[in-house]
Design an enzyme around this catalytic site. Structure first.
Site, PDB file in Angstrom:
ATOM      1  N   ASN A   1      28.375  39.231  34.119  1.00 56.60           N
ATOM      2  CA  ASN A   1      27.572  38.386  35.002  1.00 56.60           C
ATOM      3  C   ASN A   1      28.226  37.010  35.068  1.00 56.60           C
ATOM      4  O   ASN A   1      28.665  36.484  34.062  1.00 56.60           O
ATOM      5  CB  ASN A   1      26.148  38.236  34.456  1.00 56.60           C
TER       6      ASN A   1
ATOM      7  N   HIS B   1      31.845  37.173  29.173  1.00 60.40           N
ATOM      8  CA  HIS B   1      31.623  38.321  28.301  1.00 60.40           C
ATOM      9  C   HIS B   1      31.351  39.565  29.122  1.00 60.40           C
ATOM     10  O   HIS B   1      30.905  39.484  30.263  1.00 60.40           O
ATOM     11  CB  HIS B   1      30.476  38.071  27.319  1.00 60.40           C
ATOM     12  N   MET B   2      31.662  40.692  28.531  1.00 58.42           N
ATOM     13  CA  MET B   2      31.393  41.991  29.133  1.00 58.42           C
ATOM     14  C   MET B   2      30.400  42.729  28.257  1.00 58.42           C
ATOM     15  O   MET B   2      30.566  42.792  27.040  1.00 58.42           O
ATOM     16  CB  MET B   2      32.678  42.814  29.258  1.00 58.42           C
ATOM     17  N   HIS B   3      29.375  43.283  28.890  1.00 54.93           N
ATOM     18  CA  HIS B   3      28.427  44.156  28.205  1.00 54.93           C
ATOM     19  C   HIS B   3      28.926  45.579  28.372  1.00 54.93           C
ATOM     20  O   HIS B   3      29.223  45.997  29.489  1.00 54.93           O
ATOM     21  CB  HIS B   3      27.040  44.080  28.854  1.00 54.93           C
TER      22      HIS B   3
ATOM     23  N   ILE C   1      22.348  41.405  19.878  1.00 55.80           N
ATOM     24  CA  ILE C   1      21.173  41.275  18.996  1.00 55.80           C
ATOM     25  C   ILE C   1      19.886  41.727  19.678  1.00 55.80           C
ATOM     26  O   ILE C   1      18.877  41.939  19.010  1.00 55.80           O
ATOM     27  CB  ILE C   1      21.003  39.840  18.449  1.00 55.80           C
TER      28      ILE C   1
ATOM     29  N   VAL D   1      24.747  33.307  29.013  1.00 55.52           N
ATOM     30  CA  VAL D   1      25.587  32.521  28.105  1.00 55.52           C
ATOM     31  C   VAL D   1      26.828  32.080  28.882  1.00 55.52           C
ATOM     32  O   VAL D   1      27.535  32.932  29.436  1.00 55.52           O
ATOM     33  CB  VAL D   1      25.987  33.338  26.863  1.00 55.52           C
TER      34      VAL D   1
END
Length: 126
Positions: A97, A110-112, A36, A106
């Site tokens: 991270n 998760h992977m960006h 977002i 968060v």
């Protein structure tokens, strides 16, 4: 090591359908959706559906099926975005991270996946 997982984090709430998202791809074990607050023209988050707090938590405790599905889904997202350097795309950065020093915002693994412009060096050489 015991990992603390906060089931009220924003990604857990997205997985429960409490918060909408812009889904790119969803599989049995993984959800990929647009960030977002994108940091690049293409910025997709890839998250496992299981309650894993960090990369090492996921890597050490997720089932083989979850791990395989996560990484295959991330690869499919790159293909869908047309960013794979081996297939004519200009490349991308995949970042995860973990913890305070890793500046994890968060507490859900998760992977960006970021692409669409030159992203610069990941860390300064100083």
């Amino acid at each position: 090591m015991a990992y603390a997982y906060d089931p009220t984090n924003i990604f857990a709430r997205i997985l429960r359908g409490e918060i909408p998202n812009n889904t790119v791809l969803e599989t049995e074990h993984t959800l990929a959706f647009r960030d977002i607050a994108p940091q690049a023209p293409d910025h997709v988050l890839v998250i496992p559906k299981g309650p894993y707090a960090t990369f090492d938590h996921f890597s050490n405790e997720a089932s083989d099926a979850e791990v395989l599905d996560f990484y295959r889904t991330a690869g499919q997202v790159c293909k869908m975005l047309g960013i794979e350097p081996g297939e004519g795309g200009m490349g991308f950065r995949a970042i995860t991270n973990s913890g305070e020093h890793g500046v994890q915002d968060v507490p859900h693994f998760h992977m960006h996946i970021l692409a669409g412009r030159v992203l610069g060096r990941m860390l300064s050489r100083g």
